[in-house]
Scaffold this motif. Structure first.
Motif, short mmCIF file in Angstrom:
data_model
loop_
_atom_site.label_atom_id
_atom_site.label_comp_id
_atom_site.label_asym_id
_atom_site.label_seq_id
_atom_site.Cartn_x
_atom_site.Cartn_y
_atom_site.Cartn_z
N GLY A 15 -9.17 -10.06 2.82
CA GLY A 15 -8.44 -8.99 3.50
C GLY A 15 -8.76 -7.63 2.92
O GLY A 15 -8.92 -6.64 3.65
N TYR A 16 -8.85 -7.56 1.59
CA TYR A 16 -9.18 -6.28 0.96
C TYR A 16 -10.56 -5.81 1.40
O TYR A 16 -10.75 -4.62 1.70
CB TYR A 16 -9.13 -6.39 -0.56
CG TYR A 16 -9.76 -5.17 -1.19
CD1 TYR A 16 -9.10 -3.95 -1.18
CD2 TYR A 16 -11.05 -5.22 -1.71
CE1 TYR A 16 -9.69 -2.80 -1.68
CE2 TYR A 16 -11.65 -4.08 -2.22
CZ TYR A 16 -10.97 -2.88 -2.20
OH TYR A 16 -11.58 -1.74 -2.68
N LEU A 17 -11.54 -6.70 1.39
CA LEU A 17 -12.89 -6.30 1.77
C LEU A 17 -12.93 -5.78 3.21
O LEU A 17 -13.64 -4.81 3.51
CB LEU A 17 -13.86 -7.47 1.59
CG LEU A 17 -14.15 -7.85 0.13
CD1 LEU A 17 -14.99 -9.12 0.07
CD2 LEU A 17 -14.85 -6.70 -0.60
N ALA A 18 -12.17 -6.42 4.09
CA ALA A 18 -12.10 -5.93 5.48
C ALA A 18 -11.52 -4.51 5.52
O ALA A 18 -12.04 -3.63 6.22
CB ALA A 18 -11.25 -6.88 6.32
N LEU A 19 -10.46 -4.27 4.75
CA LEU A 19 -9.86 -2.93 4.69
C LEU A 19 -10.80 -1.93 4.04
O LEU A 19 -10.85 -0.76 4.44
CB LEU A 19 -8.54 -2.99 3.92
CG LEU A 19 -7.38 -3.71 4.62
CD1 LEU A 19 -6.20 -3.84 3.67
CD2 LEU A 19 -6.97 -2.97 5.88
N ALA A 99 -5.50 -5.19 -5.22
CA ALA A 99 -5.94 -4.84 -3.86
C ALA A 99 -5.19 -3.63 -3.33
O ALA A 99 -5.78 -2.72 -2.72
CB ALA A 99 -5.74 -6.03 -2.92
N MET A 100 -3.88 -3.58 -3.58
CA MET A 100 -3.08 -2.44 -3.10
C MET A 100 -3.49 -1.15 -3.79
O MET A 100 -3.62 -0.10 -3.14
CB MET A 100 -1.59 -2.73 -3.32
CG MET A 100 -1.01 -3.76 -2.39
SD MET A 100 0.80 -3.89 -2.49
CE MET A 100 0.99 -4.54 -4.15
N VAL A 101 -3.68 -1.21 -5.10
CA VAL A 101 -4.09 -0.01 -5.85
C VAL A 101 -5.45 0.47 -5.37
O VAL A 101 -5.66 1.67 -5.12
CB VAL A 101 -4.11 -0.30 -7.36
CG1 VAL A 101 -4.80 0.84 -8.13
CG2 VAL A 101 -2.69 -0.48 -7.89
#
Length: 207
Positions: A15-19, A99-101
């Motif tokens: 999900g992080y990589l997609a974002l 991921a959020m940071v």
């Protein structure tokens, strides 16, 4: 076997990589130019660019390969067969926080966001938000994300991923600092003197 926490960590990474790619596309649109500079890197920066790619690839695909080919994970001394539940829980928390940071720091860069470093392609200085505590909060978050995956799905490849990432980040950061000093000058030097490279308290604010 991969535990539920392990799958959750891998889902966070995906999900992080997609974002990350979506955010990079938005930055390119806002800047009116390409922000993906890896292809123009030279020397050690080119190796660092490759290191970033390999780190994320082995963190995500490594556990899947180990799961698909039991012979591989059976010879991996770090593989837990999904039984390290507490480690998995900690890993998911660390990965989610990282991921959020990382994504928040990326988005706060706006049109100054770049992937890689090339002289004359630095963008404007961003020093607010998370950049008050770290000159490279995106890298800090990404390192935590990969470390969380390594905790949630321990294996030789997932442990190697954050190590390779940190080497790549350290290499690129030093090149970025040279480029930013040349492009921005005194403003960047003052920022550099007051905010740590990785993480900490703004030294000027603490005085």
């Amino acid at each position: 076997m991969i535990s539920a926490f392990g799958w959750a960590a891998l889902a966070l990474l995906f999900g992080y990589l997609a974002l990350f790619f979506w955010g990079s596309a938005l930055a390119a649109q806002a800047a009116g130019r390409r922000v993906w500079l890896f292809a123009r890197a030279t020397g050690r920066d080119r190796l660092a660019a490759m290191g970033f790619r390999v780190a994320f690839a082995i963190a995500f695909f490594g556990p899947l390969l180990w799961l698909a080919v039991p012979t591989l994970h059976k010879v991996d001394p770090l593989w837990t067969e999904g039984r390290a539940v507490l480690l998995g829980l900690i890993g998911v928390f660390v990965a989610g926080l990282g991921a959020m940071v990382a994504f928040a720091a990326q988005m706060s860069m706006g049109s100054s966001w770049r992937v890689g470093v090339v002289d004359g392609e630095t963008g404007d200085l961003v020093s607010g938000g998370l950049y008050r505590f770290s000159r490279n909060p995106t890298f800090v978050g990404q390192a935590a994300l990969l470390a969380g995956v390594a905790l949630a799905v321990p294996s030789v490849l997932t442990v190697l991923a954050p190590i390779l990432f940190l080497w790549s980040a350290s290499t690129q950061v030093r090149s970025e600092e040279v480029a930013l000093r040349a492009a921005i000058g005194q403003d960047y030097e003052q920022y550099e003197a007051s905010v740590p490279r990785w993480i900490g308290i703004n030294r000027k604010a603490a005085r």
